[in-house]
Design a protein around this motif. Structure first.
Motif, PDB file in Angstrom:
ATOM      1  N   ILE A 278       0.847  -1.188   0.000  1.00 21.65           N
ATOM      2  CA  ILE A 278       0.000   0.000   0.000  1.00 21.65           C
ATOM      3  C   ILE A 278       0.888   1.245   0.000  1.00 21.65           C
ATOM      4  CG2 ILE A 278      -1.887  -1.139   1.224  1.00 21.65           C
ATOM      5  CD1 ILE A 278      -1.097   0.569   3.712  1.00 21.65           C
ATOM      6  N   ASP A 279       0.298   2.363  -0.464  1.00 22.24           N
ATOM      7  CA  ASP A 279       0.935   3.672  -0.378  1.00 22.24           C
ATOM      8  C   ASP A 279       0.293   4.457   0.756  1.00 22.24           C
ATOM      9  OD1 ASP A 279       2.361   3.023  -2.638  1.00 22.24           O
ATOM     10  OD2 ASP A 279       1.234   4.324  -3.981  1.00 22.24           O
ATOM     11  N   LEU A 280       1.132   5.197   1.500  1.00 21.78           N
ATOM     12  CA  LEU A 280       0.647   6.162   2.477  1.00 21.78           C
ATOM     13  C   LEU A 280       1.273   7.514   2.180  1.00 21.78           C
ATOM     14  CD1 LEU A 280       0.837   4.253   5.898  1.00 21.78           C
ATOM     15  CD2 LEU A 280      -1.205   4.718   4.529  1.00 21.78           C
ATOM     16  N   ILE A 281       0.535   8.577   2.437  1.00 20.48           N
ATOM     17  CA  ILE A 281       1.058   9.939   2.301  1.00 20.48           C
ATOM     18  C   ILE A 281       1.076  10.580   3.688  1.00 20.48           C
ATOM     19  CG2 ILE A 281       0.574  12.261   1.414  1.00 20.48           C
ATOM     20  CD1 ILE A 281      -0.483  11.001  -1.123  1.00 20.48           C
ATOM     21  N   TYR A 282       2.208  11.236   4.009  1.00 22.65           N
ATOM     22  CA  TYR A 282       2.311  11.942   5.276  1.00 22.65           C
ATOM     23  C   TYR A 282       2.806  13.364   5.011  1.00 22.65           C
ATOM     24  CZ  TYR A 282       7.359  10.943   5.012  1.00 22.65           C
ATOM     25  OH  TYR A 282       8.674  10.855   4.617  1.00 22.65           O
ATOM     26  N   GLY A 283       2.790  14.186   6.062  1.00 19.10           N
ATOM     27  CA  GLY A 283       3.216  15.567   5.905  1.00 19.10           C
ATOM     28  C   GLY A 283       2.109  16.483   5.422  1.00 19.10           C
ATOM     29  N   THR A 284       0.851  16.075   5.617  1.00 18.41           N
ATOM     30  CA  THR A 284      -0.283  16.934   5.265  1.00 18.41           C
ATOM     31  C   THR A 284      -0.618  17.829   6.466  1.00 18.41           C
ATOM     32  OG1 THR A 284      -2.122  15.597   6.116  1.00 18.41           O
ATOM     33  CG2 THR A 284      -1.165  14.925   3.992  1.00 18.41           C
ATOM     34  N   PRO A 285      -1.441  18.860   6.270  1.00 15.88           N
ATOM     35  CA  PRO A 285      -1.839  19.709   7.404  1.00 15.88           C
ATOM     36  C   PRO A 285      -2.590  18.952   8.496  1.00 15.88           C
ATOM     37  CG  PRO A 285      -2.329  20.806   5.323  1.00 15.88           C
ATOM     38  CD  PRO A 285      -1.939  19.404   4.985  1.00 15.88           C
TER      39      PRO A 285
ATOM     40  N   LEU B 151       0.127  -7.215   4.673  1.00 20.44           N
ATOM     41  CA  LEU B 151       1.026  -6.555   3.740  1.00 20.44           C
ATOM     42  C   LEU B 151       2.410  -7.182   3.743  1.00 20.44           C
ATOM     43  CD1 LEU B 151       0.220  -2.812   4.597  1.00 20.44           C
ATOM     44  CD2 LEU B 151      -0.846  -4.251   2.843  1.00 20.44           C
ATOM     45  N   THR B 152       3.064  -7.133   2.588  1.00 17.99           N
ATOM     46  CA  THR B 152       4.464  -7.536   2.498  1.00 17.99           C
ATOM     47  C   THR B 152       5.350  -6.334   2.176  1.00 17.99           C
ATOM     48  OG1 THR B 152       4.218  -8.060   0.141  1.00 17.99           O
ATOM     49  CG2 THR B 152       3.889  -9.860   1.712  1.00 17.99           C
ATOM     50  N   HIS B 153       4.736  -5.168   1.963  1.00 13.57           N
ATOM     51  CA  HIS B 153       5.482  -3.991   1.507  1.00 13.57           C
ATOM     52  C   HIS B 153       4.642  -2.753   1.763  1.00 13.57           C
ATOM     53  CE1 HIS B 153       7.231  -1.160  -1.460  1.00 13.57           C
ATOM     54  NE2 HIS B 153       8.321  -1.895  -1.396  1.00 13.57           N
ATOM     55  N   LEU B 154       5.317  -1.622   1.992  1.00 13.55           N
ATOM     56  CA  LEU B 154       4.611  -0.358   2.186  1.00 13.55           C
ATOM     57  C   LEU B 154       5.480   0.777   1.648  1.00 13.55           C
ATOM     58  CD1 LEU B 154       2.554   0.775   5.247  1.00 13.55           C
ATOM     59  CD2 LEU B 154       4.298   2.313   4.337  1.00 13.55           C
ATOM     60  N   SER B 155       4.855   1.718   0.939  1.00  6.25           N
ATOM     61  CA  SER B 155       5.536   2.923   0.470  1.00  6.25           C
ATOM     62  C   SER B 155       4.935   4.125   1.189  1.00  6.25           C
ATOM     63  CB  SER B 155       5.368   3.092  -1.041  1.00  6.25           C
ATOM     64  OG  SER B 155       5.931   2.004  -1.740  1.00  6.25           O
ATOM     65  N   ALA B 156       5.800   4.970   1.759  1.00  8.79           N
ATOM     66  CA  ALA B 156       5.353   6.150   2.504  1.00  8.79           C
ATOM     67  C   ALA B 156       5.998   7.385   1.894  1.00  8.79           C
ATOM     68  CB  ALA B 156       5.733   6.021   3.978  1.00  8.79           C
ATOM     69  N   TYR B 157       5.166   8.289   1.395  1.00 10.83           N
ATOM     70  CA  TYR B 157       5.654   9.461   0.667  1.00 10.83           C
ATOM     71  C   TYR B 157       5.268  10.743   1.400  1.00 10.83           C
ATOM     72  CZ  TYR B 157       5.973   6.044  -3.130  1.00 10.83           C
ATOM     73  OH  TYR B 157       6.268   4.946  -3.878  1.00 10.83           O
ATOM     74  N   SER B 158       6.232  11.628   1.543  1.00  5.64           N
ATOM     75  CA  SER B 158       5.941  12.950   2.081  1.00  5.64           C
ATOM     76  C   SER B 158       5.207  13.762   1.021  1.00  5.64           C
ATOM     77  CB  SER B 158       7.253  13.643   2.466  1.00  5.64           C
ATOM     78  OG  SER B 158       7.000  14.948   2.933  1.00  5.64           O
ATOM     79  N   LEU B 159       4.130  14.419   1.418  1.00  5.75           N
ATOM     80  CA  LEU B 159       3.345  15.196   0.465  1.00  5.75           C
ATOM     81  C   LEU B 159       4.207  16.298  -0.150  1.00  5.75           C
ATOM     82  CD1 LEU B 159       0.610  15.944  -0.828  1.00  5.75           C
ATOM     83  CD2 LEU B 159       0.198  17.422   1.155  1.00  5.75           C
ATOM     84  N   SER B 160       4.227  16.340  -1.473  1.00  8.31           N
ATOM     85  CA  SER B 160       4.932  17.404  -2.179  1.00  8.31           C
ATOM     86  C   SER B 160       3.937  18.129  -3.080  1.00  8.31           C
ATOM     87  CB  SER B 160       6.092  16.847  -3.001  1.00  8.31           C
ATOM     88  OG  SER B 160       5.633  15.896  -3.951  1.00  8.31           O
ATOM     89  N   ILE B 161       4.177  19.398  -3.272  1.00  2.00           N
ATOM     90  CA  ILE B 161       3.299  20.214  -4.120  1.00  2.00           C
ATOM     91  C   ILE B 161       3.993  20.343  -5.474  1.00  2.00           C
ATOM     92  CG2 ILE B 161       2.039  22.364  -4.335  1.00  2.00           C
ATOM     93  CD1 ILE B 161       1.316  20.633  -1.874  1.00  2.00           C
ATOM     94  N   ASP B 162       3.564  19.531  -6.432  1.00  8.57           N
ATOM     95  CA  ASP B 162       4.240  19.444  -7.722  1.00  8.57           C
ATOM     96  C   ASP B 162       3.488  20.188  -8.807  1.00  8.57           C
ATOM     97  OD1 ASP B 162       6.251  17.770  -6.662  1.00  8.57           O
ATOM     98  OD2 ASP B 162       4.916  16.032  -6.852  1.00  8.57           O
ATOM     99  N   LYS B 163       4.232  20.758  -9.728  1.00  6.60           N
ATOM    100  CA  LYS B 163       3.635  21.456 -10.853  1.00  6.60           C
ATOM    101  C   LYS B 163       2.768  20.478 -11.650  1.00  6.60           C
ATOM    102  CE  LYS B 163       4.814  24.556 -14.664  1.00  6.60           C
ATOM    103  NZ  LYS B 163       5.911  25.231 -15.404  1.00  6.60           N
ATOM    104  N   GLY B 164       1.582  20.918 -12.001  1.00  9.84           N
ATOM    105  CA  GLY B 164       0.646  20.062 -12.724  1.00  9.84           C
ATOM    106  C   GLY B 164      -0.428  19.480 -11.839  1.00  9.84           C
ATOM    107  N   SER B 165      -0.270  19.623 -10.514  1.00 10.85           N
ATOM    108  CA  SER B 165      -1.296  19.122  -9.588  1.00 10.85           C
ATOM    109  C   SER B 165      -2.266  20.242  -9.229  1.00 10.85           C
ATOM    110  CB  SER B 165      -0.642  18.589  -8.311  1.00 10.85           C
ATOM    111  OG  SER B 165      -0.066  19.647  -7.556  1.00 10.85           O
TER     112      SER B 165
END
Length: 346
Positions: A154-161, A180-194
């Motif tokens: 699964i993916d998780l996003i952190y670093g939100t308000p 689960l056998t795997h987890l992806s954790a991404y810090s929220l980024s504000i990217d151009k195009g979003s």
């Protein structure tokens, strides 16, 4: 060799997403499939590729029917050979996962699902503009397990308000209760195009990456790349990228890399359908390839061969305990410092 396929269709566009995806072209799905098959055939025919991994990303790959994937896999196996342990991954939106779709894809040979959970909390899911709810997650993963998928990520996003230490620990506890056998954790980024790029939210000043890492590792997930944690499974596809290996890319906006040349297919979906073979080309210079090896290798357990590095700079990093040597490769002690170390070495 590894193969990436891009499915650009989404039921809605999430606020943080800057990937090549759209909710406007569902009426072109049949035409897109035909174009993708043409693209695949051109990339595979006559090459005798041995594929170790197939990754189907998006967009939302489970917007396509199992009948579409039957045609895709039939063509792949017609023109390429899959290793016995070939990893075949599909990204999935929880709100679109059905038991029958999972069963069909498992019967076609898919053996890994990466589910875009992003959060277990409904207020955070609303903020991220996701179309599922927290209570859905365990149910859809059970559907995948019942269909025979033993390898789930699964993916998780952190670093939100809406994040703080307490809530992050609660989310990781909930994730740890799943098969689960795997987890992806991404810090929220504000990217151009979003969407967020046009109207950016105020993000917390606190860097929460170390909190996430420590909490995940305390629950059996080991960090093997800055955003990826195994329990115990490591993504073969991503490891190939991080090792700097060659890969094939098919689909709108898909990227491939072979013989020092990076290519990108047309991003605009109607344009891609008209000409799935058109691509832009970037010939990488030797110093550019080296820089990529540094940035990709140091952000994960792969590391960088000592033969590519300045011995004096390596010595300094060892003395400062920012890196260590293992099997003639330099590896970062803290993956979150990988970019800083790569810049120093470059």
């Amino acid at each position: 060799m590894i193969l990436y396929l891009h499915i650009p269709f989404c039921t809605s566009k999430c606020g943080y997403c800057a990937f090549n995806s759209s909710s406007d072209f569902f009426h072109l799905q049949d035409s897109y499939l035909l174009a993708l098959l043409q693209d695949l055939k051109r990339e595979l025919e006559g090459k005798k590729h041995l594929l170790t991994s197939i990754y189907i990303g998006g967009g939302t790959p489970n917007t396509l029917s199992s009948n579409a994937y039957e045609k895709i896999f039939e063509l792949i196996t017609q023109f390429a050979t899959l290793t016995q342990d070939c990893e075949i991954t599909l990204e999935c939106n929880p709100s679109l996962i059905t038991s029958s779709w999972c069963e069909d894809l498992r019967s076609l040979g898919a053996n890994r699902l990466s589910v875009g959970v992003q959060s277990f909390f409904d207020d955070k899911l609303d903020f991220l503009q996701r179309d599922h709810q927290g209570r859905d997650i365990a149910k859809v993963l059970q559907k995948a397990c019942s269909a025979g998928f033993e390898n789930l990520s699964i993916d998780l996003i952190y670093g939100t308000p809406l994040d703080n230490q307490v809530r992050l620990k609660q989310e990781i506890a909930l994730a740890s209760s799943l098969p689960l056998t795997h987890l992806s954790a991404y810090s929220l980024s504000i990217d151009k195009g979003s969407k967020f790029y046009c109207s950016p939210p105020t993000l917390p000043l606190e860097d929460m990456g170390e909190i996430v890492r420590l909490e995940l590792e305390s629950r059996g997930f080991r960090q093997y790349e800055v955003s990826n944690f195994c329990k115990p499974y490591k993504s073969l596809h991503n490891l190939s990228y991080w090792k700097g290996e060659e890969y094939i890319g098919c689909g709108a906006g898909a990227v491939g890399y072979q013989e020092g040349v990076r290519y990108t297919k047309l991003k605009h979906i109607p344009s891609y359908i008209k000409n799935p073979h058109q691509r832009s080309i970037e010939v990488l210079k030797e110093e550019e390839r080296l820089l990529e090896r540094l940035f990709l290798g140091l952000r994960c357990e792969v590391g960088v061969p000592l033969s590519l590095l300045d011995a004096n700079k390596v010595k300094t990093l060892i003395e400062e305990d920012k890196a260590y040597i293992q099997e003639e490769r330099l590896k970062a002690r803290d993956f979150f410092l990988a970019d800083e170390i790569a810049l120093y070495l470059s």
